[in-house]
Scaffold this motif. Structure first.
Motif: not given
Length: 404
Positions: A68-74, A297, A301
């Motif tokens: 979730v964090v990597s996907w949202r923040m790239k 990023w 994930m």
């Protein structure tokens, strides 16, 4: 959180490299210490079912946070369990109140991590770690793992040499895929040489057992507060430094809050602290994940997906990894981290005025010392920053002259 501007997408192929890097990071992180997690929770009073539930819940939480964090923040920010915290738990024994009191102590440690994210001066102080010191600490952390390929050649040349040769040939003809090629060769070797012992798949590690927390003064003082200190000093601070050394300037407060909440949820099922990854973060955030930092990023994930699979197939994964030579898995990780080690050493030694503090940080971190339960990376930071302050306190920069 700042990262370099994104480059235009060139197709799906650009994500193969970070996906393989992320999968490798998860396997290395899990294989290195999952038996230590089970042993530590058991030593703290957990039943086999509760220990398995703790491992399962932590893997699920880590997987979700990574995705979730990597996907949202790239941004390739990675999460892991607290290995220094696990090592600490092995030494404390079962407190008054049994494992429910341990779960209560885990909740207290999680609340303190959230509080650390809410106290702005604390977060700002962490973000001010000098880049040469951060690079030196990263290099010291990576050194031991980067020596693993050489140790593997000495101990098991029939397995390690083919992996090393595949990596070298990959560097020559397909540099971007050198590490994935080495991973593929390692997988083939392990699949053909690893034999699971009879009954290895029996057990209940993948079950979930809720634990009703009990708050006792003994457990909070002996476990909760020390676990918070160890997790912050030996995992979160090095994790931020690893990201900074790779060019990602993170705002620590939101990350502390997220890991604290995640740790609180896992505590309800017997799990211990979640935190920023350090060494495995270097695999996901370093140049081996992708030459272009804006395309790294997907690596966390992929690591998150692997953690979820490891949690759901805990029996098979744990049995297979336990039967595999751990040094060979570490050797592949060491090959993947050589570029990160070279970059960290270059960044640490680039400025002459900070060279000696950086070297002191490097050797202190690489020494692996533990003082009052806190690991070498923290003391490396203390030593390097302390020497830097001593050398430069009260020293005015030389005046610049303008040519006329």
């Amino acid at each position: 959180m700042a990262a370099p501007a994104a480059a235009p997408d060139t197709g799906r192929g650009t994500y193969i490299q970070p996906i393989i890097a992320g999968a490798l990071a998860a396997i290395v992180g899990y294989a290195s210490t999952f038996t230590l997690v089970l042993a530590a929770l058991t030593a703290a009073g957990a039943s086999p079912q509760q220990a398995g539930s703790g491992l399962f819940s932590v893997c699920i939480a880590i997987g979700i946070l990574n995705i979730v964090v990597s996907w949202r923040m790239k941004i390739p920010v990675s999460f892991a369990w607290s290995t220094p915290g696990v090592a600490f738990l092995l030494t404390v024994g079962e407190p008054v109140g049994g494992y429910p009191a341990v779960a209560g102590a885990f909740l207290v440690a999680a609340a303190l991590i959230v509080l650390a994210g809410l106290i702005k001066p604390f977060a700002r102080a962490i973000a001010m770690i000098p880049a040469p010191i951060a690079n030196a600490m990263l290099a010291g952390m990576l050194l031991t793992l980067c020596l693993a390929p050489i140790h593997a050649v000495g101990e098991m040349p029939w397995l390690a040499l083919p992996v090393l040769l595949a990596w070298a040939i990959g560097l020559r003809f397909a540099r971007r895929y050198a590490v994935p090629i080495a991973v593929l060769v390692t997988g083939v070797l392990l699949a053909t040489t690893t034999h699971l012992p009879p009954g290895a798949l029996n057990g209940t590690w993948s079950s979930v057992v809720p634990v009703l927390p009990v708050f006792t003064f003994d457990a909070i003082v002996r476990i909760g507060i020390p676990l918070f200190i160890v997790t912050m000093a030996s995992q979160n601070l090095p994790g931020l430094a690893v990201m900074k050394a790779n060019g990602f300037d993170l705002k620590p407060a939101p990350l502390f809050i997220m890991t604290g909440i995640g740790s609180a949820l896992t505590a309800l099922f017997g799990g211990h602290s979640i935190n920023l990854a350090a060494i495995t973060a270097a695999i996901c955030a370093g140049p081996e994940a992708h030459p272009d930092s804006t395309r790294r990023w997907p690596a966390p994930m992929a690591a998150g997906v692997v953690y979820l699979l490891l949690a759901l197939a805990a029996n098979l994964a744990a049995a297979f990894i336990a039967a595999s030579p751990p040094l060979l898995i570490q050797a592949v990780a060491g090959l993947a981290l050589l570029s990160s080690l070279a970059s960290a050493l270059s960044g640490a030694l680039a400025q002459e005025e900070s060279r000696l503090p950086a070297i002191l940080t490097f050797v202190t971190t690489a020494s692996g010392i533990t003082i009052v339960g806190v690991g070498a990376p923290f003391w490396g930071l203390v030593a390097g920053i302390g020497l830097m302050l001593i050398l430069h306190f009260g020293v005015r920069p030389a005046p610049t002259t303008t040519a006329k």
